[in-house]
Motif scaffolding. Structure first.
Motif, mmCIF file in Angstrom:
data_model
loop_
_atom_site.group_PDB
_atom_site.id
_atom_site.type_symbol
_atom_site.label_atom_id
_atom_site.label_comp_id
_atom_site.label_asym_id
_atom_site.label_seq_id
_atom_site.Cartn_x
_atom_site.Cartn_y
_atom_site.Cartn_z
ATOM 1 N N GLY A 61 0.835 -1.208 0.000
ATOM 2 C CA GLY A 61 0.000 0.000 0.000
ATOM 3 C C GLY A 61 0.862 1.247 0.000
ATOM 4 N N HIS A 65 1.676 4.390 5.171
ATOM 5 C CA HIS A 65 0.918 3.543 6.097
ATOM 6 C C HIS A 65 1.805 2.635 6.939
ATOM 7 N N THR A 73 -6.121 -2.275 17.031
ATOM 8 C CA THR A 73 -7.318 -2.344 16.187
ATOM 9 C C THR A 73 -8.449 -3.024 16.967
ATOM 10 N N LEU A 195 -8.309 5.100 6.093
ATOM 11 C CA LEU A 195 -7.549 6.259 6.567
ATOM 12 C C LEU A 195 -8.151 6.674 7.911
ATOM 13 N N ASP A 196 -7.388 7.411 8.704
ATOM 14 C CA ASP A 196 -7.849 7.771 10.050
ATOM 15 C C ASP A 196 -9.155 8.576 10.016
ATOM 16 N N MET A 263 -10.894 0.832 13.980
ATOM 17 C CA MET A 263 -12.117 0.115 14.388
ATOM 18 C C MET A 263 -12.070 -1.382 14.045
ATOM 19 N N GLY A 264 -11.245 -1.768 13.078
ATOM 20 C CA GLY A 264 -11.187 -3.185 12.685
ATOM 21 C C GLY A 264 -12.447 -3.600 11.936
ATOM 22 N N VAL A 306 -10.901 -3.035 -10.454
ATOM 23 C CA VAL A 306 -10.698 -4.487 -10.608
ATOM 24 C C VAL A 306 -11.184 -4.929 -11.993
ATOM 25 N N ARG A 316 -4.639 0.145 -15.107
ATOM 26 C CA ARG A 316 -5.442 0.672 -13.997
ATOM 27 C C ARG A 316 -6.092 2.009 -14.342
ATOM 28 N N ALA A 321 -6.819 1.473 -5.846
ATOM 29 C CA ALA A 321 -8.178 1.504 -5.292
ATOM 30 C C ALA A 321 -8.132 0.950 -3.871
ATOM 31 N N HIS A 325 -6.786 5.801 -1.621
ATOM 32 C CA HIS A 325 -5.372 5.500 -1.889
ATOM 33 C C HIS A 325 -4.883 6.259 -3.132
ATOM 34 N N GLU A 334 -2.614 12.897 4.157
ATOM 35 C CA GLU A 334 -3.755 12.101 4.638
ATOM 36 C C GLU A 334 -4.900 12.953 5.210
HETATM 37 C C1 57M Z 1 -9.960 -3.608 4.395
HETATM 38 N N1 57M Z 1 -8.235 -2.451 5.404
HETATM 39 C C2 57M Z 1 -7.325 -1.416 5.458
HETATM 40 C C3 57M Z 1 -8.137 -1.507 10.039
HETATM 41 C C4 57M Z 1 -9.537 -1.123 9.693
HETATM 42 C C5 57M Z 1 -10.726 -5.665 -3.319
HETATM 43 C C6 57M Z 1 -9.820 -4.728 -2.555
HETATM 44 C C7 57M Z 1 -9.951 -3.331 -3.024
HETATM 45 C C8 57M Z 1 -10.067 -4.883 -1.048
HETATM 46 C C9 57M Z 1 -9.330 -3.897 -0.191
HETATM 47 C C10 57M Z 1 -9.530 -4.330 1.217
HETATM 48 O O1 57M Z 1 -8.995 -5.327 1.647
HETATM 49 N N2 57M Z 1 -10.342 -3.546 1.932
HETATM 50 C C11 57M Z 1 -10.892 -3.830 3.223
HETATM 51 C C12 57M Z 1 -9.149 -2.390 4.317
HETATM 52 C C13 57M Z 1 -6.461 -1.464 6.776
HETATM 53 O O2 57M Z 1 -7.333 -1.169 7.895
HETATM 54 C C14 57M Z 1 -7.710 -2.211 8.753
HETATM 55 O O3 57M Z 1 -8.884 -2.847 8.285
HETATM 56 C C15 57M Z 1 -10.000 -2.369 9.041
HETATM 57 C C16 57M Z 1 -11.213 -2.215 8.171
HETATM 58 N N3 57M Z 1 -11.588 -3.478 7.668
HETATM 59 O O4 57M Z 1 -10.262 -0.762 10.828
HETATM 60 O O5 57M Z 1 -8.116 -2.378 11.115
HETATM 61 C C17 57M Z 1 -5.384 -0.378 6.724
HETATM 62 O O6 57M Z 1 -6.009 0.887 6.501
HETATM 63 C C18 57M Z 1 -5.310 1.896 7.226
HETATM 64 N N4 57M Z 1 -6.236 2.559 8.190
HETATM 65 C C19 57M Z 1 -5.904 3.802 8.637
HETATM 66 N N5 57M Z 1 -6.740 4.400 9.549
HETATM 67 C C20 57M Z 1 -7.895 3.832 9.991
HETATM 68 O O7 57M Z 1 -8.629 4.442 10.811
HETATM 69 O O8 57M Z 1 -4.880 4.332 8.274
HETATM 70 C C21 57M Z 1 -7.390 1.940 8.602
HETATM 71 C C22 57M Z 1 -8.227 2.564 9.504
HETATM 72 C C23 57M Z 1 -4.605 -0.237 7.999
HETATM 73 C C24 57M Z 1 -4.149 1.197 7.924
HETATM 74 O O9 57M Z 1 -3.028 1.281 7.109
HETATM 75 O O10 57M Z 1 -3.576 -1.175 8.036
HETATM 76 C C25 57M Z 1 -6.408 -1.535 4.236
HETATM 77 O O11 57M Z 1 -6.379 -0.566 3.455
HETATM 78 O O12 57M Z 1 -5.774 -2.571 4.101
HETATM 79 N N6 57M Z 1 -7.946 -3.840 -0.550
HETATM 80 C C26 57M Z 1 -7.296 -2.705 -0.522
HETATM 81 O O13 57M Z 1 -7.747 -1.711 -0.043
HETATM 82 C C27 57M Z 1 -5.944 -2.726 -1.209
HETATM 83 N N7 57M Z 1 -6.160 -2.301 -2.591
HETATM 84 C C28 57M Z 1 -5.771 -2.989 -3.689
HETATM 85 O O14 57M Z 1 -5.219 -4.062 -3.597
HETATM 86 N N8 57M Z 1 -6.054 -2.362 -4.868
HETATM 87 C C29 57M Z 1 -5.738 -2.890 -6.173
HETATM 88 C C30 57M Z 1 -7.043 -3.335 -6.915
HETATM 89 C C31 57M Z 1 -6.700 -3.949 -8.269
HETATM 90 C C32 57M Z 1 -7.889 -4.220 -6.063
HETATM 91 C C33 57M Z 1 -5.201 -1.752 -7.015
HETATM 92 O O15 57M Z 1 -5.752 -0.642 -6.990
HETATM 93 O O16 57M Z 1 -4.204 -2.001 -7.711
HETATM 94 C C34 57M Z 1 -4.995 -1.697 -0.617
HETATM 95 N N9 57M Z 1 -4.801 -1.785 0.767
HETATM 96 C C35 57M Z 1 -3.572 -1.842 1.322
HETATM 97 N N10 57M Z 1 -2.518 -2.031 0.643
HETATM 98 N N11 57M Z 1 -3.413 -1.692 2.649
HETATM 99 C C36 57M Z 1 -3.713 -1.710 -1.396
HETATM 100 C C37 57M Z 1 -2.576 -2.332 -0.704
#
Ligand code: 57M
Length: 359
Positions: A61, A65, A73, A195-196, A263-264, A306, A316, A321, A325, A334
């Protein structure tokens, strides 16, 4: 409980009459939920840190982050406790809608909890599989929709924003439709929670908006005047929504940038499902697309990304996404992304409220 204990005293002391009013109870429900979060927040953050329930951050990501790794969480437990506590105190507990809303929130919270827990215990694993999660969500949402359907006089007509006479009635098919609304909302909030404060801000705004719709739909004369579908008993849901909004602000206190807690899934799945459930109960199901428009935009950005990625074998639309992001990778700080997304959520909430008159 307060309602049941104190309101009957109005026959002796007229002042206790005030507990009858939904408006009065809504105000105190939101303050109570806020205070529960505010007071228990520091304790919960300490406990979760001690138990090492810290966030694992994916390294694919935005690089910003990585410094968030280890943030406690599962803060959704705090939000759910505050809403349940406050709702039990301030609503009329003989009202079926209140129990349906609580069941939905706690049930989706448990699904999220299972996911978070597996992720914490197995550390790098990604929790439940997407299929397991979706199946559990659908089964639970169908149960919730069925309970609403069984409430005497509950209409299966669907209100369409901006149209006062066009109210299609899908009959029994309303049940899967309502389940779809609940599951869709739950997952859209989950995608937004990256995001926060990005998810809890708009959840609070949407809860405040539905508080108004619940009050209006539950008040036969106002509903008739505004020509919206009346739902007998639904004004108690205004008190529940107020508790949700109060807990949202209380959680934001700690989740605001830079967040001390996330919040998880226990929080994101339950908050989304709560909004879906109140949309169903208040008979403003389709309006949720507008009230929760920000969540819809985030979800659509994922679907588009996707879909395009698969169609073009690797190209993309967005830098990444979900949409938040994309802006982070464009270099927006942020807090700027967060506040601008809140502004959009607030504007959409205002437009939704205008549908009370624009029809
Ligand atoms: C969960 N979780 C956050 C935290 C929060 C299909 C795809 C788009 C799915 C998506 C996904 O998995 N989404 C659901 C997102 C994670 O936060 C945790 O999860 C809980 C919510 N379920 O409460 O416990 C991270 O988010 C950040 N955060 C904050 N502040 C907050 O208050 O900064 C969360 C809460 C935390 C923290 O960094 O670790 C997450 O983002 O993982 N997947 C994605 O979102 C991924 N996208 C992606 O793969 N995109 C691809 C396409 C082709 C699908 C692309 O565009 O190329 C991204 N997420 C991450 N890294 N982290 C990309 C890679």
């Amino acid at each position: 409980m307060i309602y049941h204990l104190l309101y009957p005293l109005h026959t002796t002391f007229a002042v206790f009459n005030v507990f009858r009013y939904v408006t009065f109870r809504s105000i105190y429900a939101s303050l109570t939920a806020f205070m529960i979060c505010f007071l228990l927040g520091p304790w919960m953050i300490r406990r979760l840190s001690m138990m090492q329930v810290g966030q694992y951050v994916r390294d694919d990501g935005p690089k910003e982050h990585l410094k968030k790794a280890g943030t406690p969480t599962m803060g959704g437990i705090l939000i759910i406790s505050a809403v349940v506590g406050s709702t039990l105190l301030w609503t009329d507990l003989t009202n079926r809608f209140v129990w349906i809303a609580l069941l939905s929130m706690v049930g989706f919270g448990l699904i999220g909890f299972a996911d978070d827990y597996l992720m914490q215990v197995k550390k790098r694993s990604l929790g439940l599989t997407a299929r397991q999660k979706l199946l559990a969500q659908f089964l639970l949402a169908l149960g919730v929709a069925l309970l609403a359907y069984w409430v005497p006089d509950f209409s299966t007509k669907v209100s369409v924003p901006f149209f006062k006479r066009f109210t299609p009635d899908p009959g029994w098919a309303y049940i899967p439709f309502a389940a779809l609304v609940i599951v869709g909302a739950s997952n859209a909030v989950n995608l937004t929670d990256g995001l926060d404060g990005l998810a809890i801000g708009p959840v609070t705004i949407a809860a405040g908006t539905y508080m108004i719709f619940a009050y209006v739909a539950g008040h036969a004369r106002i509903a008739e005047y505004l020509q919206i579908t009346p739902v007998a008993g639904c004004s108690e849901i205004a008190v529940y929504c107020a508790a949700l909004a109060g807990a949202g602000v209380g959680f934001l206190w700690f989740n605001a940038y830079p967040a001390q807690i996330f919040m998880g899934d226990v929080g994101s799945l339950s908050m989304g499902a709560s909004l879906g459930t109140v949309a169903v109960i208040t008979k403003q199901e389709i309006l949720l697309v507008l009230v929760g428009g920000l969540f819809v935009i985030e979800a659509l950005s994922v679907i588009a990304q996707v879909g395009y990625f698969k169609m073009t074998k690797g190209r993309r639309i967005f830098r990444m996404a979900p949409l938040h992001h994309h802006f982070e990778l464009k270099g927006w700080p942020e807090p700027k992304v967060i506040v601008r997304f809140w502004i959009i959520a607030a504007a959409l909430a205002l437009i939704s409220m205008s549908t009370l008159k624009l029809r």
